[in-house]
Scaffold this motif. Structure first.
Motif, PDB file in Angstrom:
ATOM      1  N   LEU A  60      30.347  51.807  28.948  1.00 29.28           N
ATOM      2  CA  LEU A  60      29.321  52.841  28.861  1.00 29.28           C
ATOM      3  C   LEU A  60      29.879  54.107  29.513  1.00 29.28           C
ATOM      4  CD1 LEU A  60      26.385  52.963  27.816  1.00 29.28           C
ATOM      5  CD2 LEU A  60      25.636  52.467  30.150  1.00 29.28           C
ATOM      6  N   VAL A  61      29.922  55.184  28.727  1.00 26.38           N
ATOM      7  CA  VAL A  61      30.472  56.444  29.231  1.00 26.38           C
ATOM      8  C   VAL A  61      29.457  57.565  29.069  1.00 26.38           C
ATOM      9  CG1 VAL A  61      32.897  55.791  28.887  1.00 26.38           C
ATOM     10  CG2 VAL A  61      31.646  56.921  27.032  1.00 26.38           C
ATOM     11  N   LEU A  62      29.806  58.688  29.680  1.00 26.65           N
ATOM     12  CA  LEU A  62      28.915  59.836  29.683  1.00 26.65           C
ATOM     13  C   LEU A  62      28.925  60.590  28.366  1.00 26.65           C
ATOM     14  CD1 LEU A  62      29.885  61.082  33.220  1.00 26.65           C
ATOM     15  CD2 LEU A  62      27.651  60.150  32.555  1.00 26.65           C
ATOM     16  N   GLY A  63      27.777  61.139  28.059  1.00 26.42           N
ATOM     17  CA  GLY A  63      27.642  62.045  26.928  1.00 26.42           C
ATOM     18  C   GLY A  63      26.726  63.180  27.351  1.00 26.42           C
ATOM     19  N   LEU A  64      26.819  64.279  26.646  1.00 28.17           N
ATOM     20  CA  LEU A  64      25.868  65.377  26.834  1.00 28.17           C
ATOM     21  C   LEU A  64      24.738  65.129  25.853  1.00 28.17           C
ATOM     22  CD1 LEU A  64      27.932  68.669  27.188  1.00 28.17           C
ATOM     23  CD2 LEU A  64      26.478  67.595  28.905  1.00 28.17           C
ATOM     24  N   ASP A  65      23.596  64.736  26.374  1.00 33.11           N
ATOM     25  CA  ASP A  65      22.437  64.436  25.537  1.00 33.11           C
ATOM     26  C   ASP A  65      21.470  65.616  25.603  1.00 33.11           C
ATOM     27  OD1 ASP A  65      20.841  62.990  23.833  1.00 33.11           O
ATOM     28  OD2 ASP A  65      20.489  61.328  25.213  1.00 33.11           O
ATOM     29  N   ARG A  66      20.661  65.764  24.585  1.00 29.79           N
ATOM     30  CA  ARG A  66      19.818  66.957  24.480  1.00 29.79           C
ATOM     31  C   ARG A  66      18.761  67.025  25.577  1.00 29.79           C
ATOM     32  NH1 ARG A  66      17.495  64.920  18.977  1.00 29.79           N
ATOM     33  NH2 ARG A  66      15.870  63.523  19.719  1.00 29.79           N
ATOM     34  N   GLY A  67      18.462  68.270  25.949  1.00 28.87           N
ATOM     35  CA  GLY A  67      17.440  68.547  26.949  1.00 28.87           C
ATOM     36  C   GLY A  67      18.013  68.731  28.341  1.00 28.87           C
ATOM     37  N   GLY A  68      17.367  69.578  29.119  1.00 26.83           N
ATOM     38  CA  GLY A  68      17.762  69.774  30.504  1.00 26.83           C
ATOM     39  C   GLY A  68      18.946  70.714  30.649  1.00 26.83           C
ATOM     40  N   ALA A  69      19.735  70.465  31.693  1.00 28.17           N
ATOM     41  CA  ALA A  69      20.911  71.288  31.984  1.00 28.17           C
ATOM     42  C   ALA A  69      21.953  70.407  32.651  1.00 28.17           C
ATOM     43  CB  ALA A  69      20.534  72.450  32.894  1.00 28.17           C
ATOM     44  N   CYS A  70      23.189  70.882  32.645  1.00 30.12           N
ATOM     45  CA  CYS A  70      24.288  70.114  33.208  1.00 30.12           C
ATOM     46  C   CYS A  70      25.237  71.029  33.959  1.00 30.12           C
ATOM     47  CB  CYS A  70      25.051  69.395  32.093  1.00 30.12           C
ATOM     48  SG  CYS A  70      26.441  68.408  32.673  1.00 30.12           S
TER      49      CYS A  70
ATOM     50  N   ALA B  16      31.920  78.213  25.394  1.00 29.96           N
ATOM     51  CA  ALA B  16      32.892  77.169  25.696  1.00 29.96           C
ATOM     52  C   ALA B  16      32.796  76.042  24.674  1.00 29.96           C
ATOM     53  CB  ALA B  16      32.670  76.624  27.089  1.00 29.96           C
ATOM     54  N   LEU B  17      33.939  75.458  24.387  1.00 28.04           N
ATOM     55  CA  LEU B  17      34.012  74.279  23.535  1.00 28.04           C
ATOM     56  C   LEU B  17      33.542  73.081  24.347  1.00 28.04           C
ATOM     57  CD1 LEU B  17      35.064  73.037  20.837  1.00 28.04           C
ATOM     58  CD2 LEU B  17      37.256  72.720  22.006  1.00 28.04           C
ATOM     59  N   THR B  18      32.668  72.280  23.780  1.00 29.49           N
ATOM     60  CA  THR B  18      32.216  71.066  24.454  1.00 29.49           C
ATOM     61  C   THR B  18      31.895  70.009  23.410  1.00 29.49           C
ATOM     62  OG1 THR B  18      30.844  70.225  26.252  1.00 29.49           O
ATOM     63  CG2 THR B  18      29.743  71.638  24.606  1.00 29.49           C
ATOM     64  N   TYR B  19      31.575  68.823  23.891  1.00 30.50           N
ATOM     65  CA  TYR B  19      31.299  67.699  23.003  1.00 30.50           C
ATOM     66  C   TYR B  19      29.945  67.108  23.344  1.00 30.50           C
ATOM     67  CZ  TYR B  19      35.978  68.380  21.423  1.00 30.50           C
ATOM     68  OH  TYR B  19      37.098  68.950  20.865  1.00 30.50           O
ATOM     69  N   LEU B  20      29.022  67.173  22.387  1.00 34.41           N
ATOM     70  CA  LEU B  20      27.653  66.673  22.537  1.00 34.41           C
ATOM     71  C   LEU B  20      27.550  65.316  21.855  1.00 34.41           C
ATOM     72  CD1 LEU B  20      25.919  69.988  21.398  1.00 34.41           C
ATOM     73  CD2 LEU B  20      26.374  69.285  23.749  1.00 34.41           C
ATOM     74  N   VAL B  21      26.750  64.421  22.417  1.00 36.19           N
ATOM     75  CA  VAL B  21      26.587  63.106  21.812  1.00 36.19           C
ATOM     76  C   VAL B  21      25.833  63.229  20.482  1.00 36.19           C
ATOM     77  CG1 VAL B  21      24.441  62.498  23.010  1.00 36.19           C
ATOM     78  CG2 VAL B  21      26.000  60.702  22.266  1.00 36.19           C
ATOM     79  N   ASP B  22      26.258  62.436  19.507  1.00 37.26           N
ATOM     80  CA  ASP B  22      25.586  62.351  18.211  1.00 37.26           C
ATOM     81  C   ASP B  22      24.564  61.214  18.304  1.00 37.26           C
ATOM     82  OD1 ASP B  22      24.739  61.936  15.604  1.00 37.26           O
ATOM     83  OD2 ASP B  22      26.764  61.735  14.774  1.00 37.26           O
ATOM     84  N   ARG B  23      23.293  61.565  18.382  1.00 37.02           N
ATOM     85  CA  ARG B  23      22.240  60.556  18.548  1.00 37.02           C
ATOM     86  C   ARG B  23      22.102  59.626  17.338  1.00 37.02           C
ATOM     87  NH1 ARG B  23      16.889  61.910  21.494  1.00 37.02           N
ATOM     88  NH2 ARG B  23      17.704  62.011  23.614  1.00 37.02           N
TER      89      ARG B  23
END
Length: 177
Positions: free
Chosen positions: A51-61, A109-116
């Protein structure tokens, strides 16, 4: 190629793997860091996912912004695609970020968001389920426990408190090297 910035929120923060000429703490709005991706290559296998990290929608990081060294833009994008897109669980995106270095600069910035919609999207799991998966995960890049602990340590060293990751890490013991 124009100036390229990369936003890191997990292992990219402590192991970017590409040449950069500047780094600064940064804030991305509209997505949050979450252990929400089943890893079947880097920190797990198909038989026993991690299980690894992803940028999921909502909030801030809060994470780190890296300005890629001049002349290394194309090779960096190729490297990141190979690293982050091995199973296409992330969507490559360019998002605005604010540097937290006192300059107040806002840049893209280039980033990678999780595909739900991807099969590897784990969504929200109970603490017990996350711990079970992390304890058993080991892939090409090493153990899942090591990944969680290194990420949490790096976040804490940079003044970022991530209560969800901290609660998971409190139940983990890093294996002896």
């Amino acid at each position: 190629m124009a100036e390229l910035w990369v936003f890191g929120y997990g292992s990219l923060m402590w192991r970017p793997g590409f040449p950069f000429s500047e780094t600064a703490p940064a804030l991305l709005k509209g997505a949050h860091r979450a252990l929400c991706v089943y890893s079947v290559v880097h920190r797990g296998t198909h038989a026993q996912p991690g299980l690894v990290l992803g940028l999921d929608r909502g909030g801030a990081c809060r994470g780190a912004a890296f300005r890629v060294a001049a002349g290394a833009e194309d090779e960096t994008v190729a490297y990141l695609r190979e690293r982050e897109q091995v199973t296409d669980v992330y969507v490559e995106a360019v998002r605005p970020i604010r540097l937290l270095d006192g300059s107040g600069r806002v840049l893209k910035a280039l980033t990678y968001l999780v595909d739900r919609t991807h099969d590897q999207y784990a969504g929200e799991l109970s603490l017990e389920e996350q711990l079970r998966i992390v304890h058993g995960g080991k892939g090409q890049a090493g153990g899942n426990v090591e990944y969680v602990m290194k990420t949490l340590r790096h976040l804490e060293e940079t003044g970022v408190h991530d209560p969800l990751l901290a609660s998971i890490a409190a139940h983990l013991t890093e294996p002896e090297a």
